[in-house]
Design a protein around this motif. Sequence first.
Motif, PDB file in Angstrom:
ATOM      1  N   ASP A  57      20.165  46.355  75.686  1.00  0.00           N
ATOM      2  CA  ASP A  57      20.696  44.861  75.800  1.00  0.00           C
ATOM      3  C   ASP A  57      20.511  44.610  74.348  1.00  0.00           C
ATOM      4  O   ASP A  57      19.510  44.658  73.698  1.00  0.00           O
ATOM      5  CB  ASP A  57      19.534  44.250  76.675  1.00  0.00           C
ATOM      6  N   VAL A  58      21.801  44.374  73.737  1.00  0.00           N
ATOM      7  CA  VAL A  58      21.964  44.281  72.316  1.00  0.00           C
ATOM      8  C   VAL A  58      22.101  42.847  71.606  1.00  0.00           C
ATOM      9  O   VAL A  58      23.113  42.190  72.143  1.00  0.00           O
ATOM     10  CB  VAL A  58      23.111  45.102  71.777  1.00  0.00           C
ATOM     11  N   THR A  59      21.220  42.484  70.876  1.00  0.00           N
ATOM     12  CA  THR A  59      21.393  41.160  69.876  1.00  0.00           C
ATOM     13  C   THR A  59      21.694  41.737  68.653  1.00  0.00           C
ATOM     14  O   THR A  59      21.353  42.522  68.017  1.00  0.00           O
ATOM     15  CB  THR A  59      20.243  40.442  69.930  1.00  0.00           C
ATOM     16  N   LEU A  60      22.799  41.134  68.019  1.00  0.00           N
ATOM     17  CA  LEU A  60      23.040  41.557  66.792  1.00  0.00           C
ATOM     18  C   LEU A  60      23.366  40.214  65.787  1.00  0.00           C
ATOM     19  O   LEU A  60      23.825  39.241  66.107  1.00  0.00           O
ATOM     20  CB  LEU A  60      24.834  42.295  66.905  1.00  0.00           C
ATOM     21  N   VAL A  61      22.486  40.098  64.777  1.00  0.00           N
ATOM     22  CA  VAL A  61      22.223  39.157  63.901  1.00  0.00           C
ATOM     23  C   VAL A  61      23.486  39.843  62.443  1.00  0.00           C
ATOM     24  O   VAL A  61      23.082  40.699  61.815  1.00  0.00           O
ATOM     25  CB  VAL A  61      21.138  38.958  63.392  1.00  0.00           C
ATOM     26  N   SER A  62      24.472  39.114  62.359  1.00  0.00           N
ATOM     27  CA  SER A  62      25.386  39.672  61.425  1.00  0.00           C
ATOM     28  C   SER A  62      26.097  38.594  60.457  1.00  0.00           C
ATOM     29  O   SER A  62      26.136  37.503  60.899  1.00  0.00           O
ATOM     30  CB  SER A  62      26.540  40.364  62.149  1.00  0.00           C
TER      31      SER A  62
END
Length: 401
Positions: free
Chosen positions: A235-240
């Motif tokens: 379950d991926v959260t990406l802060v970009s």
Amino acid sequence: MIDKTVNFKGKKIALCVTGSISAYKSISLASEWTQKGASVHVLLTESAKKFVGKATFEGITHNKVTDSLWDNNSDSNIDHLDISKTADIIAIVPATANIISKIARGACDDIISTTVIATTKPVLIAPAMDGNMYDHFAVKTNIDTLKENGVIIMEPEEGYLASGSFGKGRLQDLGNISNEINRILGIENELKDIKILVSAGGTKEPIDSVRYIGNRSSGKMGHLIAEEGLMRGADVTLVSSSNLVTASKINKISVETAEEMAREIKTRVKDADCIIMAAAVSDFTPEIKVDRKIKKQSGKNLELNLKQTPDILKSIQKNNCIKVGFAAETENHLNNGIDKLKAKNLDMVVINDVSSKKIGFESDYNQVKMITKDGNISSTEIEPKRVIAGKILDELSKIIK
Ligand code: CTP
């Protein structure tokens, strides 16, 4: 991943060939994958048959070629549904602008587009066409749509094209395509339900309302780590800070500055089982941000006072969260990396040489050394960033186990 070299054995690959001049290259792939133990089922469009023949593929794969929606050979007598369910992967090599457009829009008027729309299996697409076609806004938009929906795109290479011109449109190197297929076939759901927080891209520190201090990080490495995590069930959260297209199943939070990144990471790490800080966070930011454009004054230099930004990774104190950091180095790589591993209390550090033009920032390739807290060191060759992302997650999986 269990086996890094022979994942083809016993697997079913639907090799979809469309009408590009490079269709002849797919014959080598069919042969290689069959020799490696896969059962290769070839699907041809009408245009593909103008370039390559059924007999060649049937002779090589020992399987009937499917080239029509109406001439069914499967037990169910509905070939597109049968192939879409039984294949372990669907590879469209080469893929024309036409098939890319059909899949992006959901059109189903040939055996390949209809099979792809019916599948839940991984789909890999290797486009090949003339440079101007690949640069066309419609093709770009369609490719972005496919990426957003989790299709793996093996970007074409720059080089000599059949038209006689030079440009980006040449089918990706066959070795790279095979390696990627092999790798995907070996992917398991080993990160299922693990919550991974990834940071990516270089932050932008505003000087005034139009200028900023930035760095050369493209965000590719972090984005590919996020995509690889998704493929492995995380379950991926990406802060970009990067505007690269991201699979829509990834929870992407866009940020610009180190301060914004710190705030988002701090909030979201509370739920995370693991954080991978691939972002190139600026270490300094202007002490004062002027909210208009600073005008130049004749003969006068502009002096900027820069203050240090907080170290986001170092400040994370969560015991039940695995911490992976990057070490972007230009010299003394190993020692500097080990120092960061200790100073930031990491479970693993990924060291990369950002002085080399062939790898690192902006490049599609990278080469890293990974060092774990227990002192295990593993090194990669110069490889596509997607492959490196996979290797980083392989190491992470070992730590999690
Ligand atoms: N990092 C961070 N917050 C910062 C700076 C860096 O979280 N303000 C993280 C990066 O995302 C990376 C790791 O720390 O995972 C190392 O970053 P790097 O730029 O290689 O090193 P620094 O710690 O900034 O030290 P230096 O620039 O002196 O090499």
